[in-house]
Every structure is written in structure tokens, then in C-alpha cells.
Enzyme design. Sequence first.
Site, short mmCIF file in Angstrom:
data_model
loop_
_atom_site.label_atom_id
_atom_site.label_comp_id
_atom_site.label_asym_id
_atom_site.label_seq_id
_atom_site.Cartn_x
_atom_site.Cartn_y
_atom_site.Cartn_z
N HIS A 83 -4.57 -9.54 3.49
CA HIS A 83 -6.22 -9.27 3.91
C HIS A 83 -6.53 -9.77 5.35
CE1 HIS A 83 -6.93 -7.61 -0.40
NE2 HIS A 83 -6.56 -6.84 0.04
N HIS A 119 -2.41 2.29 -5.76
CA HIS A 119 -3.03 1.17 -5.38
C HIS A 119 -2.93 0.30 -6.49
CE1 HIS A 119 -4.78 0.17 -2.28
NE2 HIS A 119 -6.09 -1.08 -2.66
N LYS A 178 -2.98 -2.09 7.81
CA LYS A 178 -3.59 -1.48 8.47
C LYS A 178 -4.19 -2.58 9.72
CE LYS A 178 -7.08 0.11 4.80
NZ LYS A 178 -7.73 -0.57 3.82
N TYR A 230 -10.17 -10.69 -6.70
CA TYR A 230 -9.24 -10.78 -7.85
C TYR A 230 -9.42 -12.37 -8.37
CZ TYR A 230 -6.76 -7.47 -4.80
OH TYR A 230 -6.43 -5.65 -4.74
N ARG A 253 -1.07 -2.43 -6.80
CA ARG A 253 -1.51 -3.32 -5.87
C ARG A 253 -1.92 -4.47 -6.18
NH1 ARG A 253 -1.07 -4.59 0.21
NH2 ARG A 253 -3.67 -4.79 0.04
N ARG A 268 0.91 -1.48 0.58
CA ARG A 268 0.35 -0.52 -0.05
C ARG A 268 0.98 0.71 0.13
NH1 ARG A 268 -2.33 -3.22 4.38
NH2 ARG A 268 -4.50 -3.84 3.42
#
Length: 306
Positions: A274, A248, A179, A283, A251, A148
Site C-alpha cells: 500500500h 482478494h 500497483k 484492517y 488477501r 493481488r
Amino acid sequence: MDARIEAYLEHLRVQRRMAALTLQTYARDLSTLDELARRDAVPLDAVQIHHVRRWSATLHGQGRSGRTIARVLSSWRGLFRWMGREGWVSHNPVEGVRAPKASKPLPKALSVDQSMRLADHRAPEAHDPALEVRDACIVELLYGCGLRIGELVALDATPGEQARGWIDLQAAEAHVWGKGSKRRSVPIGRAAVRALQAWLAERPRFVRDDPRALFLGRLGTRLTPQQVRARLKRRAIEAGLPTHVHPHMLRHSFASHLLQSSGDLRAVQELLGHASIATTQVYTKLDFQHLAKVYDAAHPRAKKAR
């Protein structure tokens, strides 16, 4: 327009002091309600939940997005709530009505060829060669590691107690703080290692105010996300890419290309950091689009009649 709608809009303007543009949006949404109710000969004080559901379906059939319909229903709901306070209706027929679920747009990804063109781009000699080396390294980490933008700019050149991420060249790993304050380690490919070595050789001339930061600007300060976006956009234009490229997107490209090659969704989830595999599953749709294109181009039964 129905007088009660006009009275409600005046209430929003005078009592709620609603901004002019927001008031215009409410007026359009309530005008839509007025038109639909008149078409079906239903007075506003006789509107029932089945009317609202049918009108919501009508808007959906006209191509309105789920997000737009949700906003329209919110405007209608506010009107009937106010009408209830005024004693004109006994219940709110919009309560409990939900808009069609808005489809999430698929993330945009570059093709493999476009990604390679961006990574291998060599800028005109007029640019500062050291900064071009830095920018090439940034592209390699964004695309080669799936970082990120916040994780990238937080990287330090070496580990430390205050580090929110760092590079371990010897182990060929990037340690990042993603995150939810979750740390993860991402392998660094050979191309990214070479790019890092080249940038670390240039980096000392930029070290001033923040000696820990991996990526520095001309003034010796840690690069900001805005600066990275601007440099990446310029690089993509110079490389002749036909689309706006942002961090992004690299990514997304990392995840899409990795999934196409490996088919290992769980591994892609771990590399992206994630928390839920449901987030990574988008994806698989990108991967299916790739397979569908291959099928359409190659399978004899896929050829459409002209």
C-alpha cells in the site's frame, strides 16, 4: 407530478436520447423531489439550498445510502440547471449540497479456521491431481503472501528481463510488481514453499506456449484472473466454506490475521504494497471487530440481559 418535471423528463428522452432505464431512475428521483416539495408546500421555483439540505437529511434518515443520495442530488441538480436555462429559476439550489459521506464497507475476510480448511483441502480423486497441486499452491500464495490476483498470475518461474514478478525459492521470497509499477519482495512461508516445490515438480508437463509463466493451464497458457477465480470458487465450495470466496478475500484474510497476531500496521502496509498507510488502516477495524467478538464472548460484563 409538476409539469416542469414532466417537461424536463421529455427533454431527456427526446433531446438527450436517454436510455429507458436511466430515464426511469431520473423519474423516480424527481418524483421524490416533487413529493418532498409538495409536503413542505414549496413551489419548485422557490426551492432554496436549506430546503435541499433538509430533504437530503430526510432521505438519509429513511436509510438511503450516501451513494444513493448523491445520485438523487445529481438528478435534482440537472433539473434545476435546465430550469435555469429555461428562465424559470435564477439559481440552482442544489449546487454546493453534498450527500452524506458513503461509508466504505469493510473487506470480507475468512476466519483462520476457514483459511486453513481451504488451504488443506484435498479434492476428490476424480480431479486432475497435478492441477489440484497447482491450485493448492495458488491458495498458499494468495493467503500466505497477500498477493493481488494480478500479481499472482504475472509471476514467472524464474527471474528475467521481461519478468513482472518471479519466485526465489532459495531465498523464500516472491518478487512482485504491484500497483503503480512498484516492486516489492514478500517472504514465503514454509507451507507455501512446500506447495511451490510440489507444483514446480508437476509444471514441466504443462509447459508449451509460455515457458516463463509460473501458473499454467491445461493448454500450456498462463492462467488468467478469471480462471483463478473459477478454480478458487470451486475449491471453496468443495471445502464446505459457507461464503463465496474470491482471490482478494484471501488477501484481506492475510492482512487481518497478520494484524491480529502482530499489531504492526506498518509491516502489514509494506507486505501489502500500500502506498498510504490510510489504505491499510481499514484492517484495524477488522481487528477491532475480532476483539469485540472475543470480549462479547468472554467478559462477564459483556453479557446482555435476556
